[in-house]
Design a protein around this motif. Sequence first.
Motif, short mmCIF file in Angstrom:
data_model
loop_
_atom_site.label_atom_id
_atom_site.label_comp_id
_atom_site.label_asym_id
_atom_site.label_seq_id
_atom_site.Cartn_x
_atom_site.Cartn_y
_atom_site.Cartn_z
N LYS A 122 0.84 -1.20 0.00
CA LYS A 122 0.00 0.00 0.00
C LYS A 122 0.88 1.26 0.00
CE LYS A 122 -3.23 2.37 3.03
NZ LYS A 122 -3.82 2.33 4.36
N GLN A 123 1.91 1.25 0.82
CA GLN A 123 2.79 2.41 0.91
C GLN A 123 3.63 2.59 -0.37
OE1 GLN A 123 2.31 4.65 3.06
NE2 GLN A 123 1.03 3.45 4.43
N VAL A 124 4.10 1.49 -0.95
CA VAL A 124 4.87 1.59 -2.20
C VAL A 124 3.99 2.20 -3.29
CG1 VAL A 124 5.89 0.24 -4.09
CG2 VAL A 124 6.51 -0.28 -1.73
N ASN A 153 15.34 4.53 -18.90
CA ASN A 153 16.05 5.53 -19.70
C ASN A 153 16.48 6.71 -18.83
OD1 ASN A 153 17.21 6.32 -22.08
ND2 ASN A 153 15.40 7.43 -22.79
N LEU A 154 17.06 6.37 -17.67
CA LEU A 154 17.57 7.35 -16.72
C LEU A 154 19.05 7.08 -16.48
CD1 LEU A 154 14.73 7.09 -14.04
CD2 LEU A 154 15.05 8.96 -15.68
N LYS A 155 19.76 8.07 -16.00
CA LYS A 155 21.16 7.88 -15.64
C LYS A 155 21.23 7.10 -14.33
CE LYS A 155 22.72 11.88 -18.10
NZ LYS A 155 23.32 13.19 -18.08
N VAL A 156 22.31 6.33 -14.16
CA VAL A 156 22.50 5.52 -12.96
C VAL A 156 22.43 6.36 -11.69
CG1 VAL A 156 24.13 4.04 -11.72
CG2 VAL A 156 23.73 3.66 -14.16
N PRO A 157 23.10 7.52 -11.63
CA PRO A 157 22.98 8.32 -10.39
C PRO A 157 21.54 8.76 -10.09
CG PRO A 157 24.83 9.07 -11.70
CD PRO A 157 24.08 8.10 -12.55
N THR A 158 20.76 9.01 -11.13
CA THR A 158 19.36 9.39 -10.94
C THR A 158 18.58 8.24 -10.33
OG1 THR A 158 19.48 10.91 -12.82
CG2 THR A 158 17.28 10.25 -12.10
N VAL A 159 18.81 7.03 -10.84
CA VAL A 159 18.14 5.85 -10.30
C VAL A 159 18.54 5.65 -8.84
CG1 VAL A 159 17.92 3.33 -10.45
CG2 VAL A 159 17.85 4.71 -12.53
N SER A 160 19.83 5.76 -8.56
CA SER A 160 20.31 5.59 -7.18
C SER A 160 19.69 6.63 -6.25
CB SER A 160 21.83 5.71 -7.13
OG SER A 160 22.43 4.67 -7.86
N SER A 161 19.64 7.85 -6.70
CA SER A 161 19.07 8.93 -5.90
C SER A 161 17.58 8.70 -5.65
CB SER A 161 19.28 10.26 -6.62
OG SER A 161 18.62 11.30 -5.97
N ARG A 162 16.84 8.33 -6.70
CA ARG A 162 15.41 8.08 -6.54
C ARG A 162 15.15 6.87 -5.63
NH1 ARG A 162 12.66 9.18 -12.48
NH2 ARG A 162 13.21 11.40 -12.55
N LEU A 163 16.00 5.86 -5.75
CA LEU A 163 15.86 4.68 -4.91
C LEU A 163 16.09 5.06 -3.44
CD1 LEU A 163 15.25 1.68 -5.10
CD2 LEU A 163 17.68 1.27 -5.48
N ARG A 164 17.11 5.85 -3.19
CA ARG A 164 17.41 6.30 -1.83
C ARG A 164 16.25 7.12 -1.27
NH1 ARG A 164 20.87 9.89 -2.70
NH2 ARG A 164 22.41 8.51 -3.59
N ARG A 165 15.75 8.07 -2.06
CA ARG A 165 14.62 8.90 -1.62
C ARG A 165 13.37 8.07 -1.38
NH1 ARG A 165 15.89 13.44 -5.94
NH2 ARG A 165 17.52 14.52 -4.83
N ALA A 166 13.13 7.12 -2.26
CA ALA A 166 11.95 6.26 -2.13
C ALA A 166 12.03 5.44 -0.84
CB ALA A 166 11.80 5.35 -3.34
N ARG A 167 13.21 4.92 -0.54
CA ARG A 167 13.39 4.16 0.70
C ARG A 167 13.11 5.04 1.92
NH1 ARG A 167 18.96 2.10 -1.40
NH2 ARG A 167 18.40 0.21 -2.50
N LEU A 168 13.63 6.28 1.89
CA LEU A 168 13.40 7.20 3.01
C LEU A 168 11.92 7.53 3.14
CD1 LEU A 168 16.43 9.64 2.61
CD2 LEU A 168 16.05 7.98 4.45
N MET A 169 11.26 7.76 2.02
CA MET A 169 9.82 8.05 2.05
C MET A 169 9.04 6.87 2.63
SD MET A 169 9.50 9.84 -1.69
CE MET A 169 7.91 10.64 -1.60
N LEU A 170 9.40 5.66 2.21
CA LEU A 170 8.73 4.47 2.73
C LEU A 170 8.98 4.31 4.22
CD1 LEU A 170 9.29 1.83 -0.08
CD2 LEU A 170 7.12 2.76 0.71
N GLN A 171 10.23 4.54 4.62
CA GLN A 171 10.57 4.41 6.03
C GLN A 171 9.74 5.38 6.88
OE1 GLN A 171 14.71 5.08 6.86
NE2 GLN A 171 14.51 4.54 9.02
N GLU A 172 9.64 6.63 6.41
CA GLU A 172 8.85 7.62 7.15
C GLU A 172 7.38 7.22 7.21
OE1 GLU A 172 9.48 11.45 5.36
OE2 GLU A 172 11.63 11.38 5.76
N LYS A 173 6.84 6.76 6.09
CA LYS A 173 5.43 6.36 6.05
C LYS A 173 5.18 5.17 6.97
CE LYS A 173 4.34 7.83 1.36
NZ LYS A 173 2.94 8.00 0.99
N LEU A 174 6.05 4.19 6.91
CA LEU A 174 5.85 2.99 7.72
C LEU A 174 6.05 3.25 9.20
CD1 LEU A 174 7.48 0.35 5.36
CD2 LEU A 174 5.04 0.62 5.86
#
Length: 179
Positions: A122-124, A153-174
Amino acid sequence: MSLLNSQNNQIDRDQLIQELMTEYGSQVTRLAYSYVKDIQTAENITQEVFIKCYKKMHHLQKESAVKSWIFRITVNKCKDHFRSGWIKRLRMNVDFSKWLKSTAPSPEEELSKRNEHDELTKQVLSLPVKYREVIICFYFQELSIQETSDLLNLKVPTVSSRLRRARLMLQEKLEGDWK
């Protein structure tokens, strides 16, 4: 996927598309569903994906690229779906747990695990699309950061950054839900 190795020979396209549908059909549907949040639309997109695969099979060059090739087509079809002028986005609660296998030894543990998984799902799915897609690719589809980068079709650093932010967002929500 043995037919991919004999591309110089006459390929039985019908048999190859059948193999691709068997191997990747449910994964494509789940990926599409993670974008559109409607099972019928996801199934329609899945059909469109395999029609395109059938038509563009000559672009497929090596077996190792099959999964990312099919997932790229799926992501593009989902984005096309949202770009179409008549479509209205519907927010729906989603239950991925029915598609994912649970191997809990006892009913109590299984129920607890299912509840946790339902909440995580649900949070994802409540994340903005740009964060949701990297989480789904990395964790649900088990793609590497490089494969996710290629697929979206994104740069690797962009994917890494979005993944990090998404994890933080999920952690805060959970953590907010458990307090």
